[in-house]
Design a protein around this motif. Sequence first.
Motif, PDB file in Angstrom:
ATOM      1  N   LEU A   8       0.826  -1.208   0.000  1.00 15.38           N
ATOM      2  CA  LEU A   8       0.000   0.000   0.000  1.00 15.38           C
ATOM      3  C   LEU A   8       0.858   1.256   0.000  1.00 15.38           C
ATOM      4  CD1 LEU A   8      -2.756  -1.058   2.557  1.00 15.38           C
ATOM      5  CD2 LEU A   8      -3.134  -0.495   0.151  1.00 15.38           C
ATOM      6  N   LEU A   9       1.891   1.282   0.836  1.00 15.45           N
ATOM      7  CA  LEU A   9       2.776   2.440   0.876  1.00 15.45           C
ATOM      8  C   LEU A   9       3.518   2.618  -0.449  1.00 15.45           C
ATOM      9  CD1 LEU A   9       4.220   2.230   4.496  1.00 15.45           C
ATOM     10  CD2 LEU A   9       2.812   4.073   3.544  1.00 15.45           C
ATOM     11  N   ASN A  11       2.629   1.535  -3.501  1.00 19.11           N
ATOM     12  CA  ASN A  11       1.694   1.949  -4.553  1.00 19.11           C
ATOM     13  C   ASN A  11       1.237   3.396  -4.374  1.00 19.11           C
ATOM     14  OD1 ASN A  11       1.815  -0.547  -5.789  1.00 19.11           O
ATOM     15  ND2 ASN A  11      -0.025  -1.313  -4.820  1.00 19.11           N
ATOM     16  N   THR A  12       0.967   3.781  -3.140  1.00 18.97           N
ATOM     17  CA  THR A  12       0.522   5.145  -2.878  1.00 18.97           C
ATOM     18  C   THR A  12       1.642   6.137  -3.146  1.00 18.97           C
ATOM     19  OG1 THR A  12      -1.030   4.327  -1.218  1.00 18.97           O
ATOM     20  CG2 THR A  12      -0.498   6.679  -1.149  1.00 18.97           C
ATOM     21  N   GLU A  15       1.888   6.552  -6.829  1.00 19.67           N
ATOM     22  CA  GLU A  15       0.752   7.348  -7.339  1.00 19.67           C
ATOM     23  C   GLU A  15       0.947   8.835  -7.046  1.00 19.67           C
ATOM     24  OE1 GLU A  15      -2.417   7.507  -9.656  1.00 19.67           O
ATOM     25  OE2 GLU A  15      -1.399   5.631  -9.198  1.00 19.67           O
ATOM     26  N   LEU A  16       1.361   9.145  -5.835  1.00 18.02           N
ATOM     27  CA  LEU A  16       1.604  10.544  -5.470  1.00 18.02           C
ATOM     28  C   LEU A  16       2.776  11.128  -6.269  1.00 18.02           C
ATOM     29  CD1 LEU A  16       1.170  10.290  -1.589  1.00 18.02           C
ATOM     30  CD2 LEU A  16      -0.327  11.530  -3.174  1.00 18.02           C
ATOM     31  N   GLN A  29       0.517  12.815   4.508  1.00 23.81           N
ATOM     32  CA  GLN A  29      -0.233  12.646   3.263  1.00 23.81           C
ATOM     33  C   GLN A  29      -0.113  11.212   2.755  1.00 23.81           C
ATOM     34  OE1 GLN A  29       1.409  14.904  -0.009  1.00 23.81           O
ATOM     35  NE2 GLN A  29      -0.441  14.702  -1.251  1.00 23.81           N
ATOM     36  N   LEU A  30       1.111  10.682   2.758  1.00 21.95           N
ATOM     37  CA  LEU A  30       1.340   9.320   2.275  1.00 21.95           C
ATOM     38  C   LEU A  30       0.584   8.304   3.118  1.00 21.95           C
ATOM     39  CD1 LEU A  30       2.802   7.157   0.569  1.00 21.95           C
ATOM     40  CD2 LEU A  30       4.693   7.316   2.218  1.00 21.95           C
ATOM     41  N   THR A  31       0.730   8.376   4.417  1.00 23.18           N
ATOM     42  CA  THR A  31       0.120   7.364   5.276  1.00 23.18           C
ATOM     43  C   THR A  31      -1.405   7.475   5.290  1.00 23.18           C
ATOM     44  OG1 THR A  31       0.506   8.757   7.232  1.00 23.18           O
ATOM     45  CG2 THR A  31       2.151   7.051   6.740  1.00 23.18           C
ATOM     46  N   GLN A  33      -3.327   8.604   2.817  1.00 23.15           N
ATOM     47  CA  GLN A  33      -3.836   8.099   1.537  1.00 23.15           C
ATOM     48  C   GLN A  33      -3.681   6.584   1.422  1.00 23.15           C
ATOM     49  OE1 GLN A  33      -3.165  10.725  -1.711  1.00 23.15           O
ATOM     50  NE2 GLN A  33      -3.381   9.113  -3.247  1.00 23.15           N
ATOM     51  N   ALA A  34      -2.632   6.035   2.031  1.00 19.67           N
ATOM     52  CA  ALA A  34      -2.407   4.582   1.991  1.00 19.67           C
ATOM     53  C   ALA A  34      -3.255   3.842   3.020  1.00 19.67           C
ATOM     54  CB  ALA A  34      -0.932   4.274   2.222  1.00 19.67           C
ATOM     55  N   SER A  92       4.799   1.234 -11.622  1.00 19.76           N
ATOM     56  CA  SER A  92       5.213   2.033 -10.463  1.00 19.76           C
ATOM     57  C   SER A  92       6.719   2.249 -10.456  1.00 19.76           C
ATOM     58  CB  SER A  92       4.783   1.351  -9.161  1.00 19.76           C
ATOM     59  OG  SER A  92       3.378   1.324  -9.064  1.00 19.76           O
TER      60      SER A  92
END
Length: 174
Positions: A8-9, A11-12, A15-16, A29-31, A33-34, A92
């Motif tokens: 999840l981290l 991929n997020t 994406e960011l 922001q990362l955590t 959104q993930a 990614s």
Amino acid sequence: MVESKEQLLFNTLSELHKTTPLSMISVSQLTRQAGVSRMYFYRHYQTYDDIIRSHILYLFNRFLRLVKKYHANDSQDTCTMFFKVIQTDAQSLGIFIVNGELNLVQSTFERCFTELLIQRVITPALPDSYATAFTIGGLTRLLIVWIQEPNPDSPERMGQVVANLVHTSNYEQV
């Protein structure tokens, strides 16, 4: 299939990073959104590079488990299996490569290919240090080019290409 927190981290972050430099992405922001806690992040990572590096190592370990489990019969099967594993996150990885993390991705792949040589999963065509360096460097560059291709060849085709360049063996822990 439920994604792990690490996945999840990764991929997020990817994406960011499509639209934002890593230096401008906050841990919050990362955590958020993930869907992962900040505490999890800080317990497992010090930097975003750690997430990328950890994920590449995860992919290589996944490949090694598959080789061991399925006892690939020949070099082409082994190499195809490798590209199938990497293909799941090629997009990614490509985002990180084109947005300034080429050296990190490249050095991590080189480290992983070195481990594959140590464990005798792959062997250079000639048994000397120059052939070893050429094999590691060549495989790394080939993989990065493949990741960056807009329409990459299939894992089967890449397995065929790489099998013609290196020898592989059934996975044996040394």
